[in-house]
Design an enzyme around this catalytic site. Sequence first.
Site, PDB file in Angstrom:
ATOM      1  N   GLY A  76      52.698  34.426  34.252  1.00 28.35           N
ATOM      2  CA  GLY A  76      52.350  33.105  33.748  1.00 28.35           C
ATOM      3  C   GLY A  76      51.570  33.207  32.441  1.00 28.35           C
ATOM      4  O   GLY A  76      51.176  34.307  32.021  1.00 28.35           O
ATOM      5  N   ASN A  77      51.378  32.070  31.794  1.00 27.13           N
ATOM      6  CA  ASN A  77      50.628  32.049  30.532  1.00 27.13           C
ATOM      7  C   ASN A  77      50.262  30.610  30.180  1.00 27.13           C
ATOM      8  O   ASN A  77      50.879  29.666  30.680  1.00 27.13           O
ATOM      9  CB  ASN A  77      51.407  32.734  29.388  1.00 27.13           C
ATOM     10  CG  ASN A  77      52.898  32.643  29.576  1.00 27.13           C
ATOM     11  OD1 ASN A  77      53.467  31.575  29.384  1.00 27.13           O
ATOM     12  ND2 ASN A  77      53.524  33.733  29.990  1.00 27.13           N
ATOM     13  N   SER A  97      48.779  39.190  26.724  1.00 26.23           N
ATOM     14  CA  SER A  97      49.750  39.789  27.640  1.00 26.23           C
ATOM     15  C   SER A  97      49.050  40.764  28.586  1.00 26.23           C
ATOM     16  O   SER A  97      48.326  41.656  28.131  1.00 26.23           O
ATOM     17  CB  SER A  97      50.808  40.525  26.812  1.00 26.23           C
ATOM     18  OG  SER A  97      51.694  41.210  27.651  1.00 26.23           O
ATOM     19  N   GLU A 114      55.662  35.497  26.392  1.00 31.99           N
ATOM     20  CA  GLU A 114      56.416  34.245  26.251  1.00 31.99           C
ATOM     21  C   GLU A 114      55.957  33.434  25.024  1.00 31.99           C
ATOM     22  O   GLU A 114      56.124  32.212  24.990  1.00 31.99           O
ATOM     23  CB  GLU A 114      56.314  33.393  27.519  1.00 31.99           C
ATOM     24  CG  GLU A 114      56.971  34.002  28.742  1.00 31.99           C
ATOM     25  CD  GLU A 114      58.488  34.182  28.629  1.00 31.99           C
ATOM     26  OE1 GLU A 114      59.075  33.788  27.605  1.00 31.99           O
ATOM     27  OE2 GLU A 114      59.062  34.748  29.572  1.00 31.99           O
ATOM     28  N   HIS A 132      54.506  30.795  37.848  1.00 32.15           N
ATOM     29  CA  HIS A 132      55.514  31.406  38.720  1.00 32.15           C
ATOM     30  C   HIS A 132      55.252  30.955  40.157  1.00 32.15           C
ATOM     31  O   HIS A 132      55.236  31.766  41.073  1.00 32.15           O
ATOM     32  CB  HIS A 132      55.446  32.933  38.626  1.00 32.15           C
ATOM     33  CG  HIS A 132      56.040  33.501  37.383  1.00 32.15           C
ATOM     34  ND1 HIS A 132      56.439  34.804  37.269  1.00 32.15           N
ATOM     35  CD2 HIS A 132      56.309  32.937  36.176  1.00 32.15           C
ATOM     36  CE1 HIS A 132      56.933  35.032  36.047  1.00 32.15           C
ATOM     37  NE2 HIS A 132      56.859  33.905  35.364  1.00 32.15           N
ATOM     38  N   HIS A 187      63.224  32.232  37.389  1.00 30.41           N
ATOM     39  CA  HIS A 187      62.032  32.701  36.701  1.00 30.41           C
ATOM     40  C   HIS A 187      60.777  31.890  37.045  1.00 30.41           C
ATOM     41  O   HIS A 187      59.847  32.424  37.630  1.00 30.41           O
ATOM     42  CB  HIS A 187      62.328  32.678  35.189  1.00 30.41           C
ATOM     43  CG  HIS A 187      61.216  33.127  34.327  1.00 30.41           C
ATOM     44  ND1 HIS A 187      61.384  33.465  33.004  1.00 30.41           N
ATOM     45  CD2 HIS A 187      59.890  33.284  34.566  1.00 30.41           C
ATOM     46  CE1 HIS A 187      60.226  33.819  32.482  1.00 30.41           C
ATOM     47  NE2 HIS A 187      59.299  33.715  33.411  1.00 30.41           N
TER      48      HIS A 187
END
Length: 215
Positions: free
Chosen positions: A28-29, A43, A74, A95, A156
């Site tokens: 995730g981000n 990251s 991403e 996610h 995803h």
Amino acid sequence: MRLEKLRAAVVRVGKDLVPTGMVLGTWGNVSAREGDVVAITPSGLPYDELTPADIILVDLQGNLVEGKWRPSTELHLHLTLYRRRSDLNAVVHTHSVASMALAASRHPLPPCTEEQAQILGGEVPVAAYAPPGTPELAQAAAAALGEGKAVLLAHHGLVGVGATLDEAWLVVQVVEKSAQIYLWSCLLGGPVPLAPEEVRSLRERFLRDYGQRRS
Ligand SMILES: [Zn+2]
């Protein structure tokens, strides 16, 4: 100073991702935008250890403005959405399990609850499959998202967007909860989607009437 506030806000949402079950580990981000600058999570760093100084600042083309780590893999996805939608100032990618069950089945999430109608304004579509971290995934997600609030990434995860970070965070939580309700409803003979005119009416009433401020 305002960029420091932006970094701190990204950290705050980042720290909520794992305890709420929205991601496992470092998946995730989260990002937020102020003008031409985007603050994004690094990251592969554990969310519970993040500090505002760990958040990377880039411009809308991805050039580094300030930061000591590699940005989220991403980054393409976040920047593509900001470049396409001037109304967006935040992107959250999770996610989460129920959303991923739908994404794994390439099954869109129809609006079956007033919460989804009010916050999302309709169905959550599924983007065409592309491998994670690629420009192709960013393009597929942007195309499927259109002017909406959320999109499922095939096999995803989930992406939620908003005019503010609070809104994008609310969006992913409402999608995940709605996906859980949808899956449970399937055990009871199948959920009944709300009629399109009712979805529109609920969304309009929410935008017009909901909430109040303390004076
Ligand atoms: Zn992901």
